[in-house]
Design a protein around this motif. Structure first.
Motif, PDB file in Angstrom:
ATOM      1  N   ARG A 244     -17.219  38.884   1.769  1.00 54.75           N
ATOM      2  CA  ARG A 244     -16.727  39.335   0.463  1.00 54.75           C
ATOM      3  C   ARG A 244     -17.386  40.665   0.104  1.00 54.75           C
ATOM      4  NH1 ARG A 244     -13.564  36.405   1.682  1.00 54.75           N
ATOM      5  NH2 ARG A 244     -12.928  34.371   0.887  1.00 54.75           N
ATOM      6  N   GLY A 245     -16.725  41.405  -0.778  1.00 51.76           N
ATOM      7  CA  GLY A 245     -17.331  42.637  -1.301  1.00 51.76           C
ATOM      8  C   GLY A 245     -16.787  43.853  -0.596  1.00 51.76           C
ATOM      9  N   GLY A 246     -17.501  44.358   0.353  1.00 47.74           N
ATOM     10  CA  GLY A 246     -17.079  45.579   1.030  1.00 47.74           C
ATOM     11  C   GLY A 246     -17.373  46.821   0.218  1.00 47.74           C
ATOM     12  N   GLU A 247     -18.551  46.837  -0.457  1.00 51.68           N
ATOM     13  CA  GLU A 247     -18.953  48.033  -1.209  1.00 51.68           C
ATOM     14  C   GLU A 247     -19.257  49.150  -0.216  1.00 51.68           C
ATOM     15  OE1 GLU A 247     -22.048  47.263  -4.084  1.00 51.68           O
ATOM     16  OE2 GLU A 247     -21.363  45.200  -4.278  1.00 51.68           O
ATOM     17  N   LYS A 248     -18.661  50.310  -0.466  1.00 54.72           N
ATOM     18  CA  LYS A 248     -18.732  51.382   0.526  1.00 54.72           C
ATOM     19  C   LYS A 248     -19.285  52.649  -0.106  1.00 54.72           C
ATOM     20  CE  LYS A 248     -15.868  53.338   4.179  1.00 54.72           C
ATOM     21  NZ  LYS A 248     -14.560  53.274   4.855  1.00 54.72           N
ATOM     22  N   ASN A 249     -20.169  53.323   0.630  1.00 55.39           N
ATOM     23  CA  ASN A 249     -20.543  54.687   0.262  1.00 55.39           C
ATOM     24  C   ASN A 249     -20.392  55.560   1.499  1.00 55.39           C
ATOM     25  OD1 ASN A 249     -22.778  54.353   1.901  1.00 55.39           O
ATOM     26  ND2 ASN A 249     -24.277  54.337   0.253  1.00 55.39           N
ATOM     27  N   LYS A 250     -20.881  56.789   1.452  1.00 58.06           N
ATOM     28  CA  LYS A 250     -20.629  57.706   2.571  1.00 58.06           C
ATOM     29  C   LYS A 250     -21.344  57.288   3.857  1.00 58.06           C
ATOM     30  CE  LYS A 250     -24.239  60.942   1.046  1.00 58.06           C
ATOM     31  NZ  LYS A 250     -25.213  60.733   2.099  1.00 58.06           N
TER      32      LYS A 250
ATOM     33  N   ALA B  43     -22.463  53.747   4.638  1.00 53.56           N
ATOM     34  CA  ALA B  43     -22.337  52.365   5.111  1.00 53.56           C
ATOM     35  C   ALA B  43     -21.429  51.556   4.192  1.00 53.56           C
ATOM     36  CB  ALA B  43     -23.713  51.701   5.184  1.00 53.56           C
ATOM     37  N   THR B  44     -20.964  50.422   4.714  1.00 56.91           N
ATOM     38  CA  THR B  44     -20.248  49.414   3.932  1.00 56.91           C
ATOM     39  C   THR B  44     -21.081  48.141   3.939  1.00 56.91           C
ATOM     40  OG1 THR B  44     -18.150  50.370   4.676  1.00 56.91           O
ATOM     41  CG2 THR B  44     -18.049  48.201   3.652  1.00 56.91           C
ATOM     42  N   VAL B  45     -21.154  47.469   2.778  1.00 57.92           N
ATOM     43  CA  VAL B  45     -21.974  46.262   2.640  1.00 57.92           C
ATOM     44  C   VAL B  45     -21.096  45.107   2.154  1.00 57.92           C
ATOM     45  CG1 VAL B  45     -23.969  45.206   1.499  1.00 57.92           C
ATOM     46  CG2 VAL B  45     -24.027  47.635   2.109  1.00 57.92           C
ATOM     47  N   TRP B  46     -21.156  44.005   2.889  1.00 56.39           N
ATOM     48  CA  TRP B  46     -20.463  42.774   2.508  1.00 56.39           C
ATOM     49  C   TRP B  46     -21.506  41.669   2.300  1.00 56.39           C
ATOM     50  CZ3 TRP B  46     -19.282  45.739   6.745  1.00 56.39           C
ATOM     51  CH2 TRP B  46     -18.001  46.306   6.820  1.00 56.39           C
ATOM     52  N   ARG B  47     -21.033  40.515   1.808  1.00 55.05           N
ATOM     53  CA  ARG B  47     -21.953  39.374   1.704  1.00 55.05           C
ATOM     54  C   ARG B  47     -21.174  38.066   1.791  1.00 55.05           C
ATOM     55  NH1 ARG B  47     -23.501  39.464  -4.794  1.00 55.05           N
ATOM     56  NH2 ARG B  47     -21.630  38.372  -5.498  1.00 55.05           N
ATOM     57  N   LYS B  48     -21.884  36.996   2.111  1.00 55.17           N
ATOM     58  CA  LYS B  48     -21.354  35.644   2.088  1.00 55.17           C
ATOM     59  C   LYS B  48     -22.517  34.712   1.794  1.00 55.17           C
ATOM     60  CE  LYS B  48     -20.296  33.464   5.930  1.00 55.17           C
ATOM     61  NZ  LYS B  48     -21.281  32.332   5.875  1.00 55.17           N
ATOM     62  N   PRO B  49     -22.250  33.497   1.270  1.00 53.86           N
ATOM     63  CA  PRO B  49     -23.354  32.570   1.013  1.00 53.86           C
ATOM     64  C   PRO B  49     -24.146  32.287   2.288  1.00 53.86           C
ATOM     65  CG  PRO B  49     -21.361  31.813  -0.086  1.00 53.86           C
ATOM     66  CD  PRO B  49     -20.950  32.962   0.796  1.00 53.86           C
ATOM     67  N   SER B  50     -25.464  32.312   2.170  1.00 51.45           N
ATOM     68  CA  SER B  50     -26.325  32.033   3.308  1.00 51.45           C
ATOM     69  C   SER B  50     -26.300  30.550   3.649  1.00 51.45           C
ATOM     70  CB  SER B  50     -27.762  32.460   2.987  1.00 51.45           C
ATOM     71  OG  SER B  50     -28.659  31.991   3.968  1.00 51.45           O
ATOM     72  N   GLU B  51     -26.441  30.263   4.933  1.00 52.99           N
ATOM     73  CA  GLU B  51     -26.596  28.872   5.371  1.00 52.99           C
ATOM     74  C   GLU B  51     -28.066  28.442   5.310  1.00 52.99           C
ATOM     75  OE1 GLU B  51     -25.121  28.847   9.345  1.00 52.99           O
ATOM     76  OE2 GLU B  51     -23.168  29.684   8.797  1.00 52.99           O
ATOM     77  N   GLU B  52     -28.965  29.388   5.078  1.00 49.57           N
ATOM     78  CA  GLU B  52     -30.399  29.134   5.172  1.00 49.57           C
ATOM     79  C   GLU B  52     -31.054  28.845   3.815  1.00 49.57           C
ATOM     80  OE1 GLU B  52     -31.974  29.118   8.052  1.00 49.57           O
ATOM     81  OE2 GLU B  52     -30.426  29.953   9.365  1.00 49.57           O
ATOM     82  N   PHE B  53     -30.515  29.479   2.749  1.00 50.83           N
ATOM     83  CA  PHE B  53     -31.107  29.298   1.420  1.00 50.83           C
ATOM     84  C   PHE B  53     -30.025  29.552   0.380  1.00 50.83           C
ATOM     85  CE2 PHE B  53     -31.040  33.763   1.763  1.00 50.83           C
ATOM     86  CZ  PHE B  53     -31.456  34.380   0.589  1.00 50.83           C
ATOM     87  N   SER B  54     -30.394  29.540  -0.892  1.00 49.42           N
ATOM     88  CA  SER B  54     -29.378  29.568  -1.952  1.00 49.42           C
ATOM     89  C   SER B  54     -28.842  30.965  -2.261  1.00 49.42           C
ATOM     90  CB  SER B  54     -29.954  28.958  -3.237  1.00 49.42           C
ATOM     91  OG  SER B  54     -31.096  29.684  -3.658  1.00 49.42           O
ATOM     92  N   GLY B  55     -29.328  31.988  -1.568  1.00 52.49           N
ATOM     93  CA  GLY B  55     -28.839  33.350  -1.789  1.00 52.49           C
ATOM     94  C   GLY B  55     -27.737  33.734  -0.817  1.00 52.49           C
TER      95      GLY B  55
ATOM     96  N   ARG C 278     -24.468  34.714  16.575  1.00 46.95           N
ATOM     97  CA  ARG C 278     -23.499  33.880  15.846  1.00 46.95           C
ATOM     98  C   ARG C 278     -23.059  34.575  14.555  1.00 46.95           C
ATOM     99  NH1 ARG C 278     -24.187  29.961  12.084  1.00 46.95           N
ATOM    100  NH2 ARG C 278     -26.436  29.815  12.415  1.00 46.95           N
ATOM    101  N   TYR C 279     -24.007  35.158  13.816  1.00 50.83           N
ATOM    102  CA  TYR C 279     -23.628  35.903  12.610  1.00 50.83           C
ATOM    103  C   TYR C 279     -22.658  37.024  12.954  1.00 50.83           C
ATOM    104  CZ  TYR C 279     -27.706  33.805  10.199  1.00 50.83           C
ATOM    105  OH  TYR C 279     -28.623  32.951   9.644  1.00 50.83           O
ATOM    106  N   HIS C 280     -22.915  37.679  14.099  1.00 47.66           N
ATOM    107  CA  HIS C 280     -22.120  38.842  14.505  1.00 47.66           C
ATOM    108  C   HIS C 280     -20.687  38.449  14.852  1.00 47.66           C
ATOM    109  CE1 HIS C 280     -22.112  43.036  15.262  1.00 47.66           C
ATOM    110  NE2 HIS C 280     -22.067  42.993  16.586  1.00 47.66           N
ATOM    111  N   SER C 281     -20.457  37.154  15.089  1.00 43.66           N
ATOM    112  CA  SER C 281     -19.109  36.693  15.447  1.00 43.66           C
ATOM    113  C   SER C 281     -18.344  36.116  14.248  1.00 43.66           C
ATOM    114  CB  SER C 281     -19.197  35.638  16.555  1.00 43.66           C
ATOM    115  OG  SER C 281     -19.807  34.455  16.069  1.00 43.66           O
ATOM    116  N   ILE C 282     -18.953  36.125  13.070  1.00 43.26           N
ATOM    117  CA  ILE C 282     -18.274  35.614  11.865  1.00 43.26           C
ATOM    118  C   ILE C 282     -17.062  36.495  11.559  1.00 43.26           C
ATOM    119  CG2 ILE C 282     -18.490  35.237   9.368  1.00 43.26           C
ATOM    120  CD1 ILE C 282     -21.472  34.578   9.859  1.00 43.26           C
ATOM    121  N   GLY C 283     -15.932  35.880  11.318  1.00 44.41           N
ATOM    122  CA  GLY C 283     -14.691  36.620  11.089  1.00 44.41           C
ATOM    123  C   GLY C 283     -14.697  37.401   9.786  1.00 44.41           C
TER     124      GLY C 283
END
Length: 207
Positions: free
Chosen positions: A30-36, A38-50, A20-25
């Motif tokens: 948010r974010g999309g911080e990129k280095n040589k 990998a790229t890292v994004w984030r969104k509010p978790s449904e499981e806890f406050s992080g 289900r996470y893998h199908s999130i559009g």
């Protein structure tokens, strides 16, 4: 907690959560911080406050070998710079186990060493593999460690169709470090940890 008498329901639920996470559009990330590596994004978790973090990058190797380096086993401790110990506490059939592992302090030890006890499951996914895990309330906490908690996490690894010697590795991580920590320190640590994970893994595969 009693040992898992039947890990199949937990394994199935964990796999379904990661799919289900893998199908999130894309628009939800948010974010999309990129280095040589990998790229890292984030969104509010449904499981806890992080946050739920998504990391993605292309790794030059075949899927099975990459996943063998990520899942619990003899390779992981050799190359993952954050992991300081790992013990497999229970082993089940169908690529399931319970492991305890510890991590080094981070950000000049603002984040002290952590301990986790995770249920781990590896299964097929499309033309590749998914290795995933979730923390358990299990056993006593090791002295001088804070017990962290991994909400459903996992790594999808699938071969690139036009380049079978390369694989697309996509990770979903949501770690509750616990303890009295500023959220900004946690966010900084998570982004850098995920980027380092890819660079460490690539070096190990080429060694």
């Amino acid at each position: 907690m009693d040992p898992l008498s039947n890990p199949a329901p937990l394994a199935s639920k964990l796999r379904n959560t990661l799919v289900r996470y893998h199908s999130i559009g894309d628009s939800e990330w948010r974010g999309g911080e990129k280095n040589k590596d990998a790229t890292v994004w984030r969104k509010p978790s449904e499981e806890f406050s992080g946050y739920l973090y998504k990391a993605q990058g292309v790794v030059e190797d075949v899927t099975n070998r990459i996943v063998d380096h990520i899942r619990p086993g003899p390779y992981r401790l050799d190359w993952d710079s954050l992991m300081t110990s790992m013990d497999i506490l229970e082993t089940f059939e169908e690529n399931c186990c319970v492991m305890r592992y510890t991590t080094a302090g981070q950000l000049w030890n603002i984040i002290a060493p952590r301990e986790f006890v995770d249920f781990s499951y590896t299964t097929s996914y499309e033309d590749g593999l998914l290795t995933c895990g979730i923390s358990l309330d299990y056993g006593e906490v090791t002295p001088n460690f804070v017990r962290g908690f991994n909400h459903p996490c996992g790594w999808f690894c699938v071969p690139l169709k036009d380049s079978p010697g390369h694989s697309l590795l996509t990770g979903y991580i949501q770690t509750e470090l616990r303890g009295m920590l500023p959220q900004s320190a946690v966010d900084t640590a998570m982004s850098s940890t995920l980027a380092n994970f890819y660079s460490d893994l690539k070096k190990a595969l080429k060694a």
